[in-house]
Design a protein around this motif. Structure first.
Motif, PDB file in Angstrom:
ATOM      1  N   ALA A 179       0.841  -1.231   0.125  1.00  0.00           N
ATOM      2  CA  ALA A 179       0.011  -0.078  -0.074  1.00  0.00           C
ATOM      3  C   ALA A 179       0.931   1.220   0.102  1.00  0.00           C
ATOM      4  N   PRO A 180       0.771   2.064  -0.756  1.00  0.00           N
ATOM      5  CA  PRO A 180       1.454   3.418  -0.866  1.00  0.00           C
ATOM      6  C   PRO A 180       1.254   4.139   0.365  1.00  0.00           C
ATOM      7  N   PRO A 181       2.413   4.822   0.728  1.00  0.00           N
ATOM      8  CA  PRO A 181       2.551   5.625   2.045  1.00  0.00           C
ATOM      9  C   PRO A 181       1.203   6.747   1.805  1.00  0.00           C
ATOM     10  N   PRO A 182       0.743   7.044   3.249  1.00  0.00           N
ATOM     11  CA  PRO A 182      -0.234   8.067   3.171  1.00  0.00           C
ATOM     12  C   PRO A 182       0.463   9.426   2.561  1.00  0.00           C
ATOM     13  N   PRO A 183      -0.392  10.267   2.076  1.00  0.00           N
ATOM     14  CA  PRO A 183       0.215  11.399   1.731  1.00  0.00           C
ATOM     15  C   PRO A 183       0.647  12.204   3.105  1.00  0.00           C
ATOM     16  N   PRO A 184       1.646  13.244   2.695  1.00  0.00           N
ATOM     17  CA  PRO A 184       2.097  14.147   3.995  1.00  0.00           C
ATOM     18  C   PRO A 184       0.948  14.997   4.277  1.00  0.00           C
ATOM     19  N   LYS A 185       1.023  15.400   5.744  1.00  0.00           N
ATOM     20  CA  LYS A 185      -0.250  16.283   6.312  1.00  0.00           C
ATOM     21  C   LYS A 185       0.368  17.617   5.675  1.00  0.00           C
ATOM     22  N   PRO A 186      -0.562  18.447   5.410  1.00  0.00           N
ATOM     23  CA  PRO A 186      -0.324  19.949   4.924  1.00  0.00           C
ATOM     24  C   PRO A 186       0.449  20.854   6.081  1.00  0.00           C
ATOM     25  N   LEU A 187       1.316  21.646   5.684  1.00  0.00           N
ATOM     26  CA  LEU A 187       1.826  22.249   6.822  1.00  0.00           C
ATOM     27  C   LEU A 187       0.978  23.537   7.164  1.00  0.00           C
ATOM     28  N   VAL A 188       1.109  23.698   8.489  1.00  0.00           N
ATOM     29  CA  VAL A 188       0.118  24.835   9.053  1.00  0.00           C
ATOM     30  C   VAL A 188       0.976  26.104   9.434  1.00  0.00           C
ATOM     31  N   GLU A 189       0.226  27.247   9.596  1.00  0.00           N
ATOM     32  CA  GLU A 189       0.849  28.349   9.739  1.00  0.00           C
ATOM     33  C   GLU A 189       1.179  28.430  11.444  1.00  0.00           C
ATOM     34  N   TRP A 190       2.017  29.301  11.859  1.00  0.00           N
ATOM     35  CA  TRP A 190       2.398  29.486  13.349  1.00  0.00           C
ATOM     36  C   TRP A 190       1.228  30.049  13.855  1.00  0.00           C
ATOM     37  N   SER A 191       0.904  29.958  15.289  1.00  0.00           N
ATOM     38  CA  SER A 191      -0.300  30.488  15.739  1.00  0.00           C
ATOM     39  C   SER A 191      -0.251  32.042  15.997  1.00  0.00           C
ATOM     40  N   THR A 192       1.144  32.484  16.082  1.00  0.00           N
ATOM     41  CA  THR A 192       1.142  33.735  16.211  1.00  0.00           C
ATOM     42  C   THR A 192       2.071  34.280  15.403  1.00  0.00           C
ATOM     43  N   GLY A 193       2.306  35.510  15.053  1.00  0.00           N
ATOM     44  CA  GLY A 193       3.216  36.392  14.230  1.00  0.00           C
ATOM     45  C   GLY A 193       4.610  36.235  15.052  1.00  0.00           C
ATOM     46  N   LEU A 194       5.678  36.653  14.021  1.00  0.00           N
ATOM     47  CA  LEU A 194       7.037  36.874  14.727  1.00  0.00           C
ATOM     48  C   LEU A 194       6.889  37.926  15.623  1.00  0.00           C
ATOM     49  N   CYS A 195       6.314  39.302  15.456  1.00  0.00           N
ATOM     50  CA  CYS A 195       6.447  40.328  15.968  1.00  0.00           C
ATOM     51  C   CYS A 195       5.321  40.512  17.023  1.00  0.00           C
ATOM     52  N   ASP A 196       4.561  39.323  17.346  1.00  0.00           N
ATOM     53  CA  ASP A 196       3.340  39.391  18.387  1.00  0.00           C
ATOM     54  C   ASP A 196       3.611  39.576  19.685  1.00  0.00           C
ATOM     55  N   CYS A 197       4.804  39.779  20.012  1.00  0.00           N
ATOM     56  CA  CYS A 197       5.306  40.005  21.443  1.00  0.00           C
ATOM     57  C   CYS A 197       4.994  41.270  22.090  1.00  0.00           C
ATOM     58  N   CYS A 198       4.749  42.243  21.213  1.00  0.00           N
ATOM     59  CA  CYS A 198       4.121  43.464  21.399  1.00  0.00           C
ATOM     60  C   CYS A 198       2.742  43.676  21.522  1.00  0.00           C
ATOM     61  N   SER A 199       1.966  42.581  21.179  1.00  0.00           N
ATOM     62  CA  SER A 199       0.546  42.594  20.991  1.00  0.00           C
ATOM     63  C   SER A 199      -0.213  42.873  22.219  1.00  0.00           C
ATOM     64  N   ALA A 200      -1.411  43.127  22.389  1.00  0.00           N
ATOM     65  CA  ALA A 200      -2.184  43.095  23.554  1.00  0.00           C
ATOM     66  C   ALA A 200      -2.549  41.690  24.200  1.00  0.00           C
ATOM     67  N   SER A 201      -2.500  40.692  23.335  1.00  0.00           N
ATOM     68  CA  SER A 201      -2.741  39.536  23.873  1.00  0.00           C
ATOM     69  C   SER A 201      -1.607  38.598  24.285  1.00  0.00           C
ATOM     70  N   SER A 202      -0.382  39.424  24.232  1.00  0.00           N
ATOM     71  CA  SER A 202       0.968  38.648  24.674  1.00  0.00           C
ATOM     72  C   SER A 202       1.259  38.916  25.923  1.00  0.00           C
ATOM     73  N   ASP A 203       1.968  38.232  26.661  1.00  0.00           N
ATOM     74  CA  ASP A 203       2.396  38.498  27.796  1.00  0.00           C
ATOM     75  C   ASP A 203       3.710  39.451  27.988  1.00  0.00           C
ATOM     76  N   PRO A 204       3.590  40.825  28.454  1.00  0.00           N
ATOM     77  CA  PRO A 204       4.840  41.574  28.322  1.00  0.00           C
ATOM     78  C   PRO A 204       6.166  41.229  29.173  1.00  0.00           C
ATOM     79  N   ARG A 205       5.683  40.456  30.403  1.00  0.00           N
ATOM     80  CA  ARG A 205       6.665  40.061  31.101  1.00  0.00           C
ATOM     81  C   ARG A 205       7.419  38.971  30.541  1.00  0.00           C
ATOM     82  N   LYS A 206       6.996  38.308  29.779  1.00  0.00           N
ATOM     83  CA  LYS A 206       7.790  37.056  29.045  1.00  0.00           C
ATOM     84  C   LYS A 206       8.733  37.848  28.040  1.00  0.00           C
ATOM     85  N   SER A 207       8.096  38.682  27.477  1.00  0.00           N
ATOM     86  CA  SER A 207       8.908  39.450  26.272  1.00  0.00           C
ATOM     87  C   SER A 207      10.032  39.917  27.040  1.00  0.00           C
TER      88      SER A 207
END
Length: 193
Positions: A41-69
């Motif tokens: 049986a042929p191997p199953p097709p690879p799963k499609p790649l997904v986007e990151w849940s947040t953007g690279l510069c979202d550390c300054c957004s309101a939903s981000s924890d400023p203490r972690k940044s």
């Protein structure tokens, strides 16, 4: 030495199998020795790649924890250690990964050469979009943003970064055990007095 070929069956010039003690079978498509059909049986097709849940510069957004940044900006070894422990599934501790990150920073001054490999490893584990070249460029150009993005991605995938890998595993197994014990036991009907 070999039995003569039967009428109507093709012959193949295959050398005899080496005596390894392991049974060898030939598929019907390659040999006249087996009458069974191929179960390939042929191997199953690879799963499609997904986007990151947040953007690279979202550390300054309101939903981000400023203490972690702030912690990541002033002491990235802490954030890197937490991320590395989860990605390595507890095989290295947060302290050991953070210490190695600091040592690399002190010796060669470029810890991004080490941390970009963890970004690649994380992408492969979770099927995230990107490639090795962009992982290296992101870490070299903006190490703090890259570490914050990886930290947020793991949090969004349900990890409590403060308690580490083993704490997350214990918490999940305890949750499963509690879920199974909160249901009432089944009462069997059967023999009675």
């Amino acid at each position: 030495m070999y039995p003569p070929p039967e009428q109507g069956k093709p012959t193949y010039n295959q050398p005899p199998a080496a005596a390894t003690g392991i049974p060898v079978s030939y598929s019907s498509t390659t040999s006249a020795y087996s009458g069974a059909s191929s179960d390939y049986a042929p191997p199953p097709p690879p799963k499609p790649l997904v986007e990151w849940s947040t953007g690279l510069c979202d550390c300054c957004s309101a939903s981000s924890d400023p203490r972690k940044s702030c912690i990541t900006f002033w002491c990235p070894c802490i954030t890197f250690g937490q991320v590395a422990e989860i990605i390595d599934k507890g095989s290295t501790s947060c302290g050991a990964s953070g210490a190695l990150y600091t040592l690399i920073c002190c010796v060669i001054g470029c810890p991004c050469l080490y941390s970009c490999f963890y970004r690649s490893k994380m992408r492969q584990q979770y099927g995230l979009k990107g490639n090795d070249c962009t992982d290296c460029l992101i870490h070299c150009c903006c190490e703090a943003c890259a570490l914050c993005q990886e930290y947020r991605e793991l949090e969004n995938r349900g990890f409590n970064m403060v308690i580490g890998w083993h704490g997350n595993v214990e918490q999940r197994t305890r949750g499963i055990a509690m879920a199974t014990t909160t249901t009432a036991p089944a009462v069997e009907q059967g023999m009675s007095r």
